[in-house]
Design a protein around this motif. Structure first.
Motif, PDB file in Angstrom:
ATOM      1  N   SER A   6      46.712  50.363 -14.877  1.00  0.00           N
ATOM      2  CA  SER A   6      47.985  50.341 -15.606  1.00  0.00           C
ATOM      3  C   SER A   6      49.120  49.816 -14.723  1.00  0.00           C
ATOM      4  CB  SER A   6      48.323  51.731 -16.141  1.00  0.00           C
ATOM      5  OG  SER A   6      48.433  52.670 -15.074  1.00  0.00           O
ATOM      6  N   ALA A   7      49.174  50.251 -13.463  1.00  0.00           N
ATOM      7  CA  ALA A   7      50.206  49.750 -12.554  1.00  0.00           C
ATOM      8  C   ALA A   7      50.012  48.256 -12.317  1.00  0.00           C
ATOM      9  CB  ALA A   7      50.170  50.510 -11.238  1.00  0.00           C
ATOM     10  N   SER A  52      50.215  51.895  -6.379  1.00  0.00           N
ATOM     11  CA  SER A  52      50.439  50.490  -6.076  1.00  0.00           C
ATOM     12  C   SER A  52      49.726  49.602  -7.086  1.00  0.00           C
ATOM     13  CB  SER A  52      49.919  50.176  -4.668  1.00  0.00           C
ATOM     14  OG  SER A  52      49.837  48.770  -4.466  1.00  0.00           O
ATOM     15  N   PRO A  53      50.337  48.481  -7.467  1.00  0.00           N
ATOM     16  CA  PRO A  53      49.631  47.537  -8.333  1.00  0.00           C
ATOM     17  C   PRO A  53      48.439  46.888  -7.639  1.00  0.00           C
ATOM     18  CG  PRO A  53      51.680  46.576  -7.542  1.00  0.00           C
ATOM     19  CD  PRO A  53      51.697  48.032  -7.141  1.00  0.00           C
ATOM     20  N   PHE A  54      48.374  47.019  -6.317  1.00  0.00           N
ATOM     21  CA  PHE A  54      47.263  46.441  -5.570  1.00  0.00           C
ATOM     22  C   PHE A  54      46.115  47.430  -5.383  1.00  0.00           C
ATOM     23  CE2 PHE A  54      51.253  44.486  -3.846  1.00  0.00           C
ATOM     24  CZ  PHE A  54      51.159  43.330  -4.597  1.00  0.00           C
ATOM     25  N   ASP A  55      46.249  48.620  -5.956  1.00  0.00           N
ATOM     26  CA  ASP A  55      45.173  49.608  -5.965  1.00  0.00           C
ATOM     27  C   ASP A  55      44.193  49.197  -7.054  1.00  0.00           C
ATOM     28  OD1 ASP A  55      43.488  51.765  -6.204  1.00  0.00           O
ATOM     29  OD2 ASP A  55      45.075  53.257  -6.409  1.00  0.00           O
ATOM     30  N   LEU A  56      42.978  48.853  -6.669  1.00  0.00           N
ATOM     31  CA  LEU A  56      41.993  48.375  -7.642  1.00  0.00           C
ATOM     32  C   LEU A  56      41.600  49.446  -8.644  1.00  0.00           C
ATOM     33  CD1 LEU A  56      39.734  46.202  -5.294  1.00  0.00           C
ATOM     34  CD2 LEU A  56      41.397  45.413  -6.995  1.00  0.00           C
ATOM     35  N   GLY A  57      41.940  50.701  -8.363  1.00  0.00           N
ATOM     36  CA  GLY A  57      41.644  51.779  -9.295  1.00  0.00           C
ATOM     37  C   GLY A  57      42.792  52.096 -10.235  1.00  0.00           C
ATOM     38  N   ASN A  58      43.914  51.375 -10.108  1.00  0.00           N
ATOM     39  CA  ASN A  58      45.090  51.660 -10.924  1.00  0.00           C
ATOM     40  C   ASN A  58      45.359  50.471 -11.846  1.00  0.00           C
ATOM     41  OD1 ASN A  58      47.602  52.319 -11.992  1.00  0.00           O
ATOM     42  ND2 ASN A  58      48.302  53.272 -10.083  1.00  0.00           N
ATOM     43  N   ARG A  96      51.578  42.703 -13.004  1.00  0.00           N
ATOM     44  CA  ARG A  96      51.036  41.373 -13.279  1.00  0.00           C
ATOM     45  C   ARG A  96      51.827  40.672 -14.369  1.00  0.00           C
ATOM     46  NH1 ARG A  96      48.487  39.145 -17.365  1.00  0.00           N
ATOM     47  NH2 ARG A  96      46.831  37.573 -17.054  1.00  0.00           N
ATOM     48  N   ASP A  97      52.057  41.365 -15.470  1.00  0.00           N
ATOM     49  CA  ASP A  97      52.737  40.734 -16.595  1.00  0.00           C
ATOM     50  C   ASP A  97      54.161  40.330 -16.218  1.00  0.00           C
ATOM     51  OD1 ASP A  97      50.427  41.165 -17.988  1.00  0.00           O
ATOM     52  OD2 ASP A  97      51.197  42.796 -19.236  1.00  0.00           O
TER      53      ASP A  97
END
Length: 301
Positions: free
Chosen positions: A12-13, A4-10, A18-19
């Motif tokens: 790259s996602a 998930s892009p909301f995973d603070l450990g990920n 975001r972009d």
């Protein structure tokens, strides 16, 4: 939240999401507007246009000024077609569950004690921020039956954009506001000693089943308790600064026959004034559902 892009450990996602999010985000509320022939009977093209706006900003503004603006079915039938069916009822709502947001008179009356039913400004918030987590408000509609003589504009900000700006400032701030006790709304007392129990919860959270981000927030400084640790206090301050000057804030004034459909984005309302023949009236719907454009299947070709 793996992948998930909301995973603070990920990282790259998150960066890829975001972009793409920032590139597609509207730069003006005019980009949110979708003219509708009849909100009660959406066409496939109209639904696709609404879905496009909501995909970019978690919100869309519809416009149907040629229809009777005070007809509440415009709002309720549109919501139904977009998957908003679980309407929250509250004791200030109308019998159909929608709330008629209009000045109620002097303080001391039932509605007059609540800012939405006055001419006063309302600061940044998401609707239902004081609800228990099993009664999350995920979708919201506002339909304008009559605008004010002057004022009453809404500032709007996609909560995903607020998340991006805060995470870009410091990911630890996001982590702090994801704590289950980050924000507490104290109990509200009435003549029977308690009307609503204290409610704690996160500001940002990710739905464990569907993976979407939702937000629970109010900028009010009274009747709210933030977790008393340094990181949370810094995160709250940073978020306040973002909401004070984000370049992504959109400003809109709803005219009769216009309305907002959204996944409970951040919003404000400026102060306003009425005249005897022009009294601001909006119909508000709060839903336990998110917008679901696949639920349409009922449009007119």
């Amino acid at each position: 939240m793996r992948g998930s892009p909301f995973d603070l450990g990920n990282a790259s996602a998150y960066r890829a999401w975001r972009d793409a999010k920032l590139a597609a985000y509207p730069r003006s509320a005019d980009e949110l507007v979708v003219p509708l022939a009849d909100p009660r009977q959406l066409t496939a093209a109209e639904t696709a246009a609404l879905a496009d706006r909501c995909g970019r900003a978690n919100m869309a503004i519809y416009s149907a000024p040629h229809l009777p603006a005070a007809d509440k079915s415009l709002a309720s039938e549109l919501a139904r077609q977009l998957g908003l069916t679980r309407l929250e009822g509250n004791y200030l709502a109308d019998e159909d569950g929608l709330s008629s947001i209009t000045p109620a008179g002097d303080e001391g009356t039932v509605r007059g004690d609540y800012i939405p039913y006055t001419h006063k400004p309302i600061n940044w918030h998401t609707d239902g921020y004081y609800n228990a987590l099993d009664r999350r408000i995920l979708g919201m509609t506002l339909h304008c039956a009559q605008d004010a003589e002057a004022g009453g504009e809404n500032a709007l900000l996609d909560h995903e954009i607020a998340y991006i700006q805060l995470r870009d400032t410091d990911p630890d701030y996001v982590a702090a506001l994801m704590q289950p006790d980050a924000m507490t709304i104290p109990a509200r007392m009435d003549e029977n000693d308690i009307a609503r129990p204290a409610q704690s919860g996160p500001v940002f959270a990710v739905d464990p089943d569907q993976g979407f981000l939702y937000m629970r927030y109010t900028a009010r400084t009274r009747s709210i308790v933030w977790k008393d640790d340094a990181l949370t206090q810094c995160a709250v301050k940073a978020l306040t600064e973002i909401l004070a000057g984000s370049p992504y804030i959109l400003s809109a004034r709803l005219r009769p026959g216009m309305g907002l459909v959204c996944n409970n984005v951040l919003h404000t309302r400026s102060a306003f004034s009425d005249s005897p023949g022009r009294r601001r009236l909006l119909y508000r719907g709060r839903y336990y559902d998110r917008l679901d454009f696949a639920a349409r299947g009922r449009g007119r070709g």
